[in-house]
Design a protein around this motif. Sequence first.
Motif, PDB file in Angstrom:
ATOM      1  N   UNK A 110      33.227  10.656  13.991  1.00  0.00           N
ATOM      2  CA  UNK A 110      33.537  11.369  12.985  1.00  0.00           C
ATOM      3  C   UNK A 110      33.101  11.771  11.980  1.00  0.00           C
ATOM      4  N   UNK A 111      31.948  13.253  11.687  1.00  0.00           N
ATOM      5  CA  UNK A 111      31.829  13.327  10.604  1.00  0.00           C
ATOM      6  C   UNK A 111      31.914  14.656   9.785  1.00  0.00           C
ATOM      7  N   UNK A 112      32.544  15.031   8.585  1.00  0.00           N
ATOM      8  CA  UNK A 112      33.023  16.238   8.274  1.00  0.00           C
ATOM      9  C   UNK A 112      32.117  16.707   7.028  1.00  0.00           C
ATOM     10  N   UNK A 113      31.920  18.361   6.713  1.00  0.00           N
ATOM     11  CA  UNK A 113      31.352  18.638   6.021  1.00  0.00           C
ATOM     12  C   UNK A 113      32.437  20.043   5.039  1.00  0.00           C
ATOM     13  N   UNK A 114      32.969  19.808   3.882  1.00  0.00           N
ATOM     14  CA  UNK A 114      33.259  21.145   3.474  1.00  0.00           C
ATOM     15  C   UNK A 114      32.426  21.973   2.233  1.00  0.00           C
ATOM     16  N   UNK A 115      32.129  23.253   1.972  1.00  0.00           N
ATOM     17  CA  UNK A 115      31.412  23.636   1.976  1.00  0.00           C
ATOM     18  C   UNK A 115      32.127  25.016   0.759  1.00  0.00           C
ATOM     19  N   UNK A 116      31.659  25.740   0.573  1.00  0.00           N
ATOM     20  CA  UNK A 116      32.360  26.829  -0.780  1.00  0.00           C
ATOM     21  C   UNK A 116      32.777  27.745   0.209  1.00  0.00           C
ATOM     22  N   UNK A 117      31.968  28.201   1.712  1.00  0.00           N
ATOM     23  CA  UNK A 117      32.726  29.311   2.738  1.00  0.00           C
ATOM     24  C   UNK A 117      33.409  28.325   3.903  1.00  0.00           C
ATOM     25  N   UNK A 118      34.054  27.074   3.856  1.00  0.00           N
ATOM     26  CA  UNK A 118      34.534  26.542   4.466  1.00  0.00           C
ATOM     27  C   UNK A 118      33.996  24.836   5.322  1.00  0.00           C
ATOM     28  N   UNK A 176      32.895  11.754   5.906  1.00  0.00           N
ATOM     29  CA  UNK A 176      33.228  13.238   5.082  1.00  0.00           C
ATOM     30  C   UNK A 176      31.881  13.569   3.768  1.00  0.00           C
ATOM     31  N   UNK A 177      31.545  15.108   3.612  1.00  0.00           N
ATOM     32  CA  UNK A 177      30.739  15.504   2.763  1.00  0.00           C
ATOM     33  C   UNK A 177      31.459  16.517   2.220  1.00  0.00           C
ATOM     34  N   UNK A 178      31.364  16.089   0.464  1.00  0.00           N
ATOM     35  CA  UNK A 178      31.989  17.456  -0.124  1.00  0.00           C
ATOM     36  C   UNK A 178      31.339  18.151  -1.138  1.00  0.00           C
ATOM     37  N   UNK A 179      31.066  19.400  -1.989  1.00  0.00           N
ATOM     38  CA  UNK A 179      29.975  20.106  -2.503  1.00  0.00           C
ATOM     39  C   UNK A 179      30.432  19.305  -4.172  1.00  0.00           C
ATOM     40  N   UNK A 180      29.992  18.472  -3.906  1.00  0.00           N
ATOM     41  CA  UNK A 180      30.241  17.307  -5.687  1.00  0.00           C
ATOM     42  C   UNK A 180      30.231  16.041  -5.732  1.00  0.00           C
ATOM     43  N   UNK A 181      29.861  16.063  -7.399  1.00  0.00           N
ATOM     44  CA  UNK A 181      29.712  14.593  -7.092  1.00  0.00           C
ATOM     45  C   UNK A 181      30.675  13.449  -7.272  1.00  0.00           C
ATOM     46  N   UNK A 182      30.541  12.643  -6.560  1.00  0.00           N
ATOM     47  CA  UNK A 182      32.152  11.553  -5.915  1.00  0.00           C
ATOM     48  C   UNK A 182      31.282  10.459  -6.737  1.00  0.00           C
ATOM     49  N   UNK A 207      36.459   6.686  -6.295  1.00  0.00           N
ATOM     50  CA  UNK A 207      35.988   8.261  -4.806  1.00  0.00           C
ATOM     51  C   UNK A 207      36.549   9.606  -5.686  1.00  0.00           C
ATOM     52  N   UNK A 208      36.687   9.764  -6.515  1.00  0.00           N
ATOM     53  CA  UNK A 208      37.080  11.579  -6.716  1.00  0.00           C
ATOM     54  C   UNK A 208      35.891  12.104  -6.715  1.00  0.00           C
ATOM     55  N   UNK A 209      36.161  13.388  -7.078  1.00  0.00           N
ATOM     56  CA  UNK A 209      35.649  14.009  -6.852  1.00  0.00           C
ATOM     57  C   UNK A 209      35.591  15.193  -8.087  1.00  0.00           C
ATOM     58  N   UNK A 210      34.094  15.036  -8.925  1.00  0.00           N
ATOM     59  CA  UNK A 210      34.474  14.840 -10.584  1.00  0.00           C
ATOM     60  C   UNK A 210      33.801  16.595 -11.032  1.00  0.00           C
ATOM     61  N   UNK A 211      33.449  17.078  -9.864  1.00  0.00           N
ATOM     62  CA  UNK A 211      32.491  18.536 -10.960  1.00  0.00           C
ATOM     63  C   UNK A 211      32.873  19.030  -9.864  1.00  0.00           C
ATOM     64  N   UNK A 212      34.018  19.504  -8.721  1.00  0.00           N
ATOM     65  CA  UNK A 212      33.908  20.199  -7.367  1.00  0.00           C
ATOM     66  C   UNK A 212      33.766  22.010  -8.078  1.00  0.00           C
ATOM     67  N   UNK A 213      32.180  22.367  -8.783  1.00  0.00           N
ATOM     68  CA  UNK A 213      32.898  23.499  -9.350  1.00  0.00           C
ATOM     69  C   UNK A 213      32.770  25.133  -7.650  1.00  0.00           C
TER      70      UNK A 213
END
Length: 409
Positions: free
Chosen positions: A93-101, A154-160, A165-171
Amino acid sequence: MNGKGTRVTSTRTKLERGRGALGPALELVHTGRAPTRAVLTAELGVTRATAGAVAAELEALGLIRVDSRPVAVGSQGRPSHRLTVDDAGPVVLAAQVHSDGFRAALVGLGGRIVATAPGCEVVDPDPAQVIGAVVDTGAALLRQSGRRCAGAGLAVPSAVAEPEGTALNPLHVAWPAGSRVREIFAERVAAAGIEGPAFTGNDVNLAALAEHRHGAGRGALHLLCVATGHRGVGGALVLDGRLHSGSSGLALEVGHLTVNPEGRPCFCGSRGCLDVETDPLAFLAEAGRTPGPETSLLHQAKELLREEYGDPAVRGAARALVDRLGLGLAGLVNILNPDRIILGGLHQALLAAEPDRLRAVVADRSLWGRSGGVPILPCTLEYNSLVGAAEVAWQPVLDDPLRGLAAGA
């Protein structure tokens, strides 16, 4: 002992000798570097018999297929069996979160996307809500497919930050700094009954890993990837096939390089960063366009470039962003000396619109650029962050197929 018993014993002996090669062999097939058994034999440095036993074991595990119809290898030498990943094998299972969904997908070996589904258009400021929705969407895909799952990424729009495993700057997603994204993802994966380990990483880091294994970065030893997301700019470096993440997972935050000292205020508190000077919103603003709510900023910026490049305002905006991007890339070239640069998102579209201008700016501003040039290429995978999320989920299986599959059982 009869002849049949002798052959079985011999095969077991060869497999036991080559069992330590299962992981390297699988990675070679997974990345397309061993299309035949002859190539696998040469790459592993083992006998033909041992390579055959290793390939047979990987086939028995449902990971690869060995085509029994031999294919010629070059103009001389014996024909060899073709090796491919098993299209009906396990998935992750692969997932990505970005600013639009978000988007969830099932990805097989070889970077093959088996199924995919988009998610919401507005990302909840509570990471647990959106990550839960991501996992629910992925779990539905798994149920529909009936496939075995080996893990999740999971891919997130932030440095991890590592090892937490924390999102440092999910601006760009309004999550609190320090959100426990890896822990939340692992908890939701387990709660959904999805077996196997769960991993989380920065979206551009994972995109770079995917491109290095399956796309525009294949064969590069020192690969620099710079890309826009739906908002902002990220960067990643792959050295000798491994992501360079720094001492705590925060390396290559290239979005906060200053390229226009008198430019736009940045979320980081500085001014004129790549993050706000070369992303989709910056391009739309530079072109004098007000973004609408109907599609993502990235989609609107790409559409404008593609459909209205003849408009002087649009062309001028593209050239302004190309100059800023080139300045940032030149600085990175001077520091990192990569042997290839790949660009994604809006930067990929800017390269297509003004290839000579961008390459000239980088060459003029960088020592290594002037001494021979650094290839600058577009990313080639459609969902490279998703494929990259799958890569980290597959990694335990690639390292040790027997143990990795057992962990997901």
